[in-house]
Write an enzyme that holds these catalytic residues in place. Structure first.
Site, short mmCIF file in Angstrom:
data_model
loop_
_atom_site.label_atom_id
_atom_site.label_comp_id
_atom_site.label_asym_id
_atom_site.label_seq_id
_atom_site.Cartn_x
_atom_site.Cartn_y
_atom_site.Cartn_z
N ASP A 25 -0.38 -18.48 -5.17
CA ASP A 25 0.09 -17.21 -6.26
C ASP A 25 -1.24 -16.53 -7.24
OD1 ASP A 25 1.33 -15.37 -6.96
OD2 ASP A 25 2.58 -16.62 -8.82
N GLU B 176 1.57 -10.91 0.54
CA GLU B 176 2.31 -9.00 -0.08
C GLU B 176 3.31 -9.22 0.14
OE1 GLU B 176 0.58 -5.03 1.72
OE2 GLU B 176 -0.21 -6.98 2.88
N HIS C 85 0.53 -9.12 -4.14
CA HIS C 85 -0.22 -8.26 -3.62
C HIS C 85 0.35 -6.77 -3.62
CE1 HIS C 85 -3.61 -7.35 -1.10
NE2 HIS C 85 -2.88 -6.04 -0.73
N ASP D 282 0.88 -1.08 -0.34
CA ASP D 282 0.14 0.06 0.56
C ASP D 282 0.99 1.08 0.25
OD1 ASP D 282 1.05 0.29 2.74
OD2 ASP D 282 -1.00 -0.79 3.73
#
Length: 528
Positions: free
Chosen positions: A492, A501, A446, A109
């Site tokens: 995956d 992530e 991710h 993020d």
């Protein structure tokens, strides 16, 4: 990104008790080493010199791993080597009249959390201090220094006055409701600070550790910058120690993201680094005498992580016991011995055939503690193991004793190698968990920036790229993904953030681990 707990590990308590009892039983045949200690000198050991032949496997992996710091950079990029990354977060800090544009996004993020970012800087500094020669031999020292300074520049600017430190840039809830590239994000990015009325000893002390350790790294490279880092570190430590409290208590929303379970370990960690940086006996007394007894949990060691620094502190302080510390009192020496005894018990618990070995492993041999970000603990444990084995080699300590059995530095190093090899593809999935290394690695990391084409116009709502089953259009080079489940399986899928992530703090200790495995060599007996 997810919460975790420190939690005491029962196997480690058993290991420590067994180690202490056995040590007392055979004390007559134990030979004292430099600075004291309990290793049995079975036969003279050669002390390795400067780095010799490079193991290209780990050298190549190191070069890949360091690229992830480039992927995670915020601000106006310099010498950018990631073609799909560009400038971002240029206005961070402006509401407070600060430049907080640098630093790194913690994971997939776009929030800047000072706590894990500072931990990344601390372990990266430690890695450079122990294995800078190995990094230099593989032409990776400059990238490591660049990554470190990108973080410490942010930390310096986040500390505008003695008792104020900015611990977060951005709103995690708002950020997690968006799926967009960092270069195009437009949502508000509020600032969160700790101060005398809103304390956060855990974050302030970790930032102090980061800047103290980095001050040693830059001491011979940029004296002015090093001095500035040390001044910030000392002031932050005083702030953390004077106005005690958890940042996640001050700001309860943090508990959903980085829920620190205590600040005492960070205070010890920071004071340990400040002692190494200054030689000021006050800091050594802090960690070994009164506060050591109160905070160190001798007999109750835990796993090294962004949350819990005790195991790292134990190994770091054991180097003083291995190599000696100037003008230490009896009480300080006793404290250092307790740290080393605890560190040795941790090592005993990691060795797979030790009588006190932890059973917390996968069938493929990976140390496995938590389903979320499972590789964090294995990487951190392996890093501590390779460092400890090199302390033994350099001090000519032939073995550690684990419930009556002896293990050489090679045994300890072999454990570290096993964890590194698992990460690099020697696992039941035959998959490298280091993105960009080997022929088979995760394709759906991710990660917002990696998942969205560089020319896409998504606005905040690019969730079609999150849920797509296609490989990422951009490779997040060097990302160490979360890792396997306890049965060694891995799914995956970009929607599977638990496993796919990546985070900067995983990369910090991975860089240290790989650097230590590039070649066997002695470590410096003093950082300064």
């Amino acid at each position: 990104m997810g919460s975790k707990t420190k939690g005491c590990c029962g196997w480690l308590i058993v290991a420590l008790v067994a180690s202490l009892v056995a040590t007392a039983a055979v004390v007559a045949i134990m030979k004292k080493k430099v600075g004291g200690g309990s290793g049995r000198k079975l036969k003279p050991l050669p002390v390795p010199g400067p780095p010799g032949a490079i193991d290209s496997k780990y050298g190549d992996a190191l070069g890949v791993a360091l690229q992830f710091f480039q992927v995670q950079k915020a601000g106006k990029l310099e010498n950018n080597q990631i073609p799909w990354r560009g400038d971002s977060a240029l206005d961070d800090g402006k509401p407070a009249g600060l430049d907080l544009s640098k630093g790194m996004y913690d994971a997939g993020d776009h929030i800047k959390f000072s706590f894990p970012m500072a931990f990344t800087a601390t372990v990266l500094s430690w890695s450079i201090l122990e294995y800078g020669d190995q990094m230099s031999a593989t032409k990776q020292l400059d990238p490591a220094l660049d990554a470190l300074r990108w973080i410490t520049d942010f930390l310096v600017n986040a500390h505008p006055s003695d008792n104020v430190f900015y611990i977060q840039v951005g709103d995690p809830d708002l950020d997690h409701n968006c799926w967009e590239r960092p270069e195009t994000m437009s949502e508000k990015r509020p600032l969160t600070q700790i101060n005398t009325k809103s304390p956060g000893s855990d974050v302030a002390a970790e930032a102090a550790a980061a800047m103290a350790s980095a001050s040693i790294v830059f001491k011979s490279r940029d004296t002015t910058y090093s001095d500035s880092l040390l001044q910030h570190a000392q002031k932050l430590f005083t702030f953390a120690d004077t106005y005690k409290g958890l940042a996640s208590d001050t700001y309860p929303k943090l508990q959903n993201y980085y829920n620190s379970t205590g600040y005492q370990d960070e205070l010890l960690w920071a004071a340990s680094w400040l002692y190494h940086a200054t030689g000021d006996q006050t800091y050594l007394s802090y960690v070994t005498v009164e506060n050591g007894k109160a905070f160190a949990d001798w007999g109750r060691p835990t796993w090294f992580s962004w949350d819990d620094k005790l195991a790292g502190t134990q190994v770091l302080l054991s180097r003083l016991n291995f190599f000696g510390s100037k003008q230490t009192s009896n009480a300080e020496n006793m404290g250092l011995k307790m740290y080393r005894d605890t560190a040795e018990a941790v090592i005993c618990g990691l060795l797979p055939d030790s009588p006190s070995a932890t059973a917390s492993r996968t069938g493929g041999g990976l140390v496995w503690i938590s389903g979320w970000n499972s590789l964090q603990h294995a990487t951190n444990a392996a890093f501590l193991a390779v460092v400890y084995s090199d302390y033994m080699l350099t001090s000519q300590t032939a073995a550690v004793q684990c419930s009556g059995k002896y293990y050489s530095p090679t045994d300890i190093r072999n454990f570290a190698i096993s964890q590194a090899n698992y990460i690099l593809g020697d696992n039941p999935m035959k998959l490298s968990y280091l993105v960009g290394y080997g022929s088979s690695y995760p394709q759906q990391v991710h990660h917002r920036g990696a998942s969205i084409p560089a020319d896409a116009k998504t606005g905040c709502k690019g969730f079609q790229y999150l849920h797509s089953t296609s490989p990422n259009p951009n490779v997040a080079m060097g990302a160490l993904v979360g890792g396997p489940f306890q049965n060694d399986t891995f799914v995956d899928s970009r929607d599977n953030a638990v496993q796919t992530e990546s985070s900067t703090y995983n990369s910090g200790t991975l860089v240290g681990l790989l650097s230590g495995l590039v070649t066997t060599s002695s470590v410096a007996q003093s950082f300064t």
